[in-house]
Design a protein around this motif. Structure first.
Motif, PDB file in Angstrom:
ATOM      1  N   PRO A   1      10.779   3.475  -4.123  1.00 45.97           N
ATOM      2  CA  PRO A   1       9.883   3.301  -2.970  1.00 45.97           C
ATOM      3  C   PRO A   1       9.873   4.547  -2.094  1.00 45.97           C
ATOM      4  O   PRO A   1      10.651   5.480  -2.303  1.00 45.97           O
ATOM      5  CB  PRO A   1      10.495   2.107  -2.222  1.00 45.97           C
ATOM      6  N   SER A   2       9.022   4.555  -1.079  1.00 45.79           N
ATOM      7  CA  SER A   2       8.906   5.713  -0.192  1.00 45.79           C
ATOM      8  C   SER A   2       8.940   5.275   1.260  1.00 45.79           C
ATOM      9  O   SER A   2       7.957   4.728   1.780  1.00 45.79           O
ATOM     10  CB  SER A   2       7.611   6.480  -0.479  1.00 45.79           C
ATOM     11  N   LEU A   3      10.074   5.510   1.926  1.00 50.89           N
ATOM     12  CA  LEU A   3      10.138   5.252   3.363  1.00 50.89           C
ATOM     13  C   LEU A   3       9.206   6.206   4.110  1.00 50.89           C
ATOM     14  O   LEU A   3       8.676   5.864   5.172  1.00 50.89           O
ATOM     15  CB  LEU A   3      11.570   5.422   3.870  1.00 50.89           C
ATOM     16  N   GLY A   4       9.007   7.392   3.553  1.00 51.29           N
ATOM     17  CA  GLY A   4       8.094   8.337   4.180  1.00 51.29           C
ATOM     18  C   GLY A   4       6.671   7.807   4.250  1.00 51.29           C
ATOM     19  O   GLY A   4       5.983   7.990   5.258  1.00 51.29           O
ATOM     20  N   ALA A   5       6.232   7.133   3.181  1.00 54.63           N
ATOM     21  CA  ALA A   5       4.884   6.552   3.186  1.00 54.63           C
ATOM     22  C   ALA A   5       4.764   5.454   4.230  1.00 54.63           C
ATOM     23  O   ALA A   5       3.733   5.313   4.891  1.00 54.63           O
ATOM     24  CB  ALA A   5       4.544   6.018   1.800  1.00 54.63           C
ATOM     25  N   LEU A   6       5.835   4.651   4.385  1.00 51.18           N
ATOM     26  CA  LEU A   6       5.827   3.609   5.420  1.00 51.18           C
ATOM     27  C   LEU A   6       5.767   4.245   6.812  1.00 51.18           C
ATOM     28  O   LEU A   6       4.983   3.822   7.670  1.00 51.18           O
ATOM     29  CB  LEU A   6       7.073   2.737   5.292  1.00 51.18           C
ATOM     30  N   ALA A   7       6.613   5.241   7.049  1.00 55.03           N
ATOM     31  CA  ALA A   7       6.628   5.892   8.361  1.00 55.03           C
ATOM     32  C   ALA A   7       5.277   6.527   8.679  1.00 55.03           C
ATOM     33  O   ALA A   7       4.813   6.473   9.828  1.00 55.03           O
ATOM     34  CB  ALA A   7       7.743   6.934   8.410  1.00 55.03           C
ATOM     35  N   ASP A   8       4.640   7.124   7.666  1.00 51.78           N
ATOM     36  CA  ASP A   8       3.312   7.716   7.874  1.00 51.78           C
ATOM     37  C   ASP A   8       2.321   6.670   8.368  1.00 51.78           C
ATOM     38  O   ASP A   8       1.504   6.942   9.263  1.00 51.78           O
ATOM     39  CB  ASP A   8       2.789   8.317   6.572  1.00 51.78           C
ATOM     40  N   ALA A   9       2.364   5.480   7.773  1.00 49.88           N
ATOM     41  CA  ALA A   9       1.405   4.433   8.143  1.00 49.88           C
ATOM     42  C   ALA A   9       1.542   4.043   9.612  1.00 49.88           C
ATOM     43  O   ALA A   9       0.536   3.889  10.323  1.00 49.88           O
ATOM     44  CB  ALA A   9       1.608   3.213   7.250  1.00 49.88           C
ATOM     45  N   PHE A  10       2.782   3.908  10.090  1.00 52.27           N
ATOM     46  CA  PHE A  10       2.983   3.498  11.486  1.00 52.27           C
ATOM     47  C   PHE A  10       2.760   4.655  12.451  1.00 52.27           C
ATOM     48  O   PHE A  10       2.268   4.452  13.562  1.00 52.27           O
ATOM     49  CB  PHE A  10       4.377   2.895  11.656  1.00 52.27           C
TER      50      PHE A  10
ATOM     51  N   LEU B   1       0.834  -1.208   0.000  1.00 56.70           N
ATOM     52  CA  LEU B   1       0.000   0.000   0.000  1.00 56.70           C
ATOM     53  C   LEU B   1       0.871   1.262   0.000  1.00 56.70           C
ATOM     54  O   LEU B   1       0.555   2.249  -0.679  1.00 56.70           O
ATOM     55  CB  LEU B   1      -0.933  -0.001   1.214  1.00 56.70           C
ATOM     56  N   ALA B   2       1.986   1.220   0.728  1.00 56.22           N
ATOM     57  CA  ALA B   2       2.912   2.354   0.699  1.00 56.22           C
ATOM     58  C   ALA B   2       3.524   2.505  -0.691  1.00 56.22           C
ATOM     59  O   ALA B   2       3.758   3.628  -1.161  1.00 56.22           O
ATOM     60  CB  ALA B   2       4.009   2.170   1.749  1.00 56.22           C
ATOM     61  N   TRP B   3       3.783   1.378  -1.355  1.00 54.59           N
ATOM     62  CA  TRP B   3       4.300   1.453  -2.729  1.00 54.59           C
ATOM     63  C   TRP B   3       3.287   2.125  -3.651  1.00 54.59           C
ATOM     64  O   TRP B   3       3.645   2.908  -4.534  1.00 54.59           O
ATOM     65  CB  TRP B   3       4.633   0.060  -3.255  1.00 54.59           C
ATOM     66  N   GLN B   4       2.011   1.848  -3.453  1.00 55.18           N
ATOM     67  CA  GLN B   4       0.992   2.471  -4.295  1.00 55.18           C
ATOM     68  C   GLN B   4       0.947   3.983  -4.069  1.00 55.18           C
ATOM     69  O   GLN B   4       0.629   4.746  -4.989  1.00 55.18           O
ATOM     70  CB  GLN B   4      -0.383   1.846  -4.030  1.00 55.18           C
ATOM     71  N   ARG B   5       1.299   4.437  -2.858  1.00 50.01           N
ATOM     72  CA  ARG B   5       1.401   5.883  -2.647  1.00 50.01           C
ATOM     73  C   ARG B   5       2.556   6.453  -3.472  1.00 50.01           C
ATOM     74  O   ARG B   5       2.431   7.519  -4.071  1.00 50.01           O
ATOM     75  CB  ARG B   5       1.615   6.200  -1.165  1.00 50.01           C
ATOM     76  N   ALA B   6       3.685   5.744  -3.479  1.00 49.69           N
ATOM     77  CA  ALA B   6       4.816   6.192  -4.295  1.00 49.69           C
ATOM     78  C   ALA B   6       4.441   6.193  -5.770  1.00 49.69           C
ATOM     79  O   ALA B   6       4.764   7.134  -6.506  1.00 49.69           O
ATOM     80  CB  ALA B   6       6.024   5.294  -4.045  1.00 49.69           C
ATOM     81  N   ALA B   7       3.724   5.140  -6.210  1.00 52.35           N
ATOM     82  CA  ALA B   7       3.326   5.048  -7.618  1.00 52.35           C
ATOM     83  C   ALA B   7       2.350   6.156  -7.991  1.00 52.35           C
ATOM     84  O   ALA B   7       2.371   6.667  -9.115  1.00 52.35           O
ATOM     85  CB  ALA B   7       2.710   3.678  -7.891  1.00 52.35           C
ATOM     86  N   ALA B   8       1.507   6.548  -7.044  1.00 56.05           N
ATOM     87  CA  ALA B   8       0.576   7.642  -7.328  1.00 56.05           C
ATOM     88  C   ALA B   8       1.322   8.927  -7.648  1.00 56.05           C
ATOM     89  O   ALA B   8       0.877   9.732  -8.469  1.00 56.05           O
ATOM     90  CB  ALA B   8      -0.351   7.855  -6.132  1.00 56.05           C
ATOM     91  N   VAL B   9       2.481   9.115  -7.022  1.00 56.01           N
ATOM     92  CA  VAL B   9       3.281  10.321  -7.268  1.00 56.01           C
ATOM     93  C   VAL B   9       3.965  10.238  -8.621  1.00 56.01           C
ATOM     94  O   VAL B   9       3.815  11.122  -9.470  1.00 56.01           O
ATOM     95  CB  VAL B   9       4.317  10.521  -6.149  1.00 56.01           C
ATOM     96  N   PHE B  10       4.753   9.140  -8.860  1.00 56.61           N
ATOM     97  CA  PHE B  10       5.518   9.133 -10.107  1.00 56.61           C
ATOM     98  C   PHE B  10       4.668   8.814 -11.330  1.00 56.61           C
ATOM     99  O   PHE B  10       5.106   8.988 -12.461  1.00 56.61           O
ATOM    100  CB  PHE B  10       6.763   8.234 -10.030  1.00 56.61           C
ATOM    101  N   ASN B  11       3.416   8.369 -11.097  1.00 60.48           N
ATOM    102  CA  ASN B  11       2.495   8.198 -12.213  1.00 60.48           C
ATOM    103  C   ASN B  11       1.579   9.412 -12.387  1.00 60.48           C
ATOM    104  O   ASN B  11       0.714   9.420 -13.268  1.00 60.48           O
ATOM    105  CB  ASN B  11       1.608   6.969 -12.005  1.00 60.48           C
ATOM    106  N   SER B  12       1.756  10.431 -11.536  1.00 65.38           N
ATOM    107  CA  SER B  12       0.918  11.643 -11.591  1.00 65.38           C
ATOM    108  C   SER B  12      -0.560  11.308 -11.484  1.00 65.38           C
ATOM    109  O   SER B  12      -1.399  11.859 -12.199  1.00 65.38           O
ATOM    110  CB  SER B  12       1.196  12.429 -12.885  1.00 65.38           C
TER     111      SER B  12
END
Length: 396
Positions: A239-248, A142-153
């Motif tokens: 990937p986004s470590l920031g997205a992972l940190a946000d989740a926790f 799910l965190a990867w999908q947040r990263a993909a949302a950014v680089f896929n605009s």
């Protein structure tokens, strides 16, 4: 103590010599008694002596700390080598490198962070050996999908993915520490679940999951929604470590610990792997482009590690692939508590990760010079990520 005494004696000797010199100079002179400048000089010498004594005391404290750390490391290695399970079991405050702590009261969520070719498949084989104790987490894809949302605009998918990731973190951490090590990447198994949950909340124009989530993520061999990979496309797929940190932080701030296992490998071996053996470079225009993208990945990883929250919510530690692959006792003794696996050494001996020698590099002189330049650039970029990892630990 001997060193401090030596500093004090040296300072005293300097003071005596200076006083004697001043007196001799005065006796030979017709001038009045020593001027104010001489008194000020003597005062300064006294201050120097005090500073030397303080420095000596500080160095003695540092040496004592280093001796204690060395003793603890020797004990851990000895326990690992004799198979002492009790000595190797993680505690509520098991020491990691540089004094940071693994919090055994929190559920461990492990993310293997590294460039292509740094050992993700080795970790996958290790996690497969530990059975139900190592389970794929839904937070990672799910965190990867947040990263993909950014680089896929396609930012419409970001907020729903963030909400789902926080809910997954709360649910998984709620099972408590001790029984499960949750794997955020390098194990797979939850990509389809993540995609299905997200598609109910937001329209998706892509179908790829996180895979091994290396920096960058290698595109699938088949064309995906953006077509044949090009350098600019691949360079965005981080990937986004920031997205992972946000989740926790949002879902389990007191019950989870994000443990970032920073994976590195000799830069020359990485370049041989991606340029000569696996031929990733072919899809992006050549070895120079591939290495440039990897260097960008290392820079992105360093920046993301620097932006992580301090322990205990997140903790980074560095493990070189060469040490793990050869079964280095000290490295595996550190890795076990970090992963929450007290038998990591035994599991590592059963790892069946494929490992064949990389193909030789260029044979002509110009090609070798060019390769050396690329290797040096990649090594420096990896070093920046290692330094960021050390800084994150020291923020405890």
């Amino acid at each position: 103590m001997a060193r401090r005494d030596a500093y004090v004696v040296a300072a005293a000797v300097i003071a005596v010599l200076c006083i004697s010199s001043l007196r001799l100079s005065t006796s030979r002179s017709r001038a009045a008694p020593p001027p104010v400048a001489h008194a000020a000089a003597l005062t300064e010498l006294g201050l120097v002596a005090e500073r030397l004594a303080t420095t000596a005391a500080r160095q003695e404290k540092t040496l004592a700390s280093l001796a204690s750390s060395a003793s603890a490391t020797r004990s851990a290695v000895a326990a690992f080598e004799r198979g002492d399970a009790l000595a190797r079991a993680p505690s509520a405050a098991a020491p990691a490198a540089d004094g940071a702590t693994v919090d055994g009261a929190r559920a461990p969520f492990v993310f293997v962070a590294g460039l292509e070719g740094t050992g993700h498949h080795w970790y996958k084989s290790l996690f497969e050996q530990c059975g139900r104790r190592c389970r794929p987490s839904l937070v990672g894809p799910l965190a990867w999908q947040r990263a993909a949302a950014v680089f896929n605009s396609k930012m419409a998918a970001d907020a729903p993915a963030a909400e789902l990731a926080a809910a997954a973190a709360a649910r998984e951490a709620g099972e408590g520490p001790g029984a499960t090590t949750w794997i955020l990447n390098a194990l797979g198994g939850r990509n389809d679940d993540a995609m299905a949950a997200l598609k109910k909340r937001a329209p998706l124009a892509w179908t790829e999951g996180e895979g091994m989530a290396s920096y960058p993520r290698a595109p699938a061999p088949r064309p995906n929604w953006w077509g044949t990979p090009t350098p600019d496309h691949k360079a965005l797929q981080m990937p986004s470590l920031g997205a992972l940190a946000d989740a926790f932080r949002d879902g389990a701030p007191a019950a989870a610990q994000l443990r970032v296992s920073l994976a590195t490998r000799d830069a020359a071996a990485i370049v041989r792997s991606v340029c000569d053996k696996r031929n990733f470079a072919k899809s992006v225009g050549g070895c120079a482009s591939e290495v440039a993208i990897l260097a960008l990945g290392a820079g992105a990883l360093a920046a993301q590690v620097d932006a992580l929250p301090p322990p205990p919510l997140a903790l980074c530690d560095h493990f070189a692939f060469e040490d793990l692959a050869k079964g280095d006792a000290a490295a595996l003794a550190r890795l076990g508590p970090f992963l929450g696996l007290d038998d990591a050494g035994a599991l590592a001996r059963r790892v069946k990760a494929p490992h064949t020698p990389s193909a030789p590099g260029p044979k002509d002189a110009k090609g070798q010079r060019d390769r050396a330049t690329l290797v040096a650039q990649l090594a420096a970029a990896q070093d920046s990520a290692v330094a960021a990892c050390a800084r994150q630990r020291r923020r405890a």
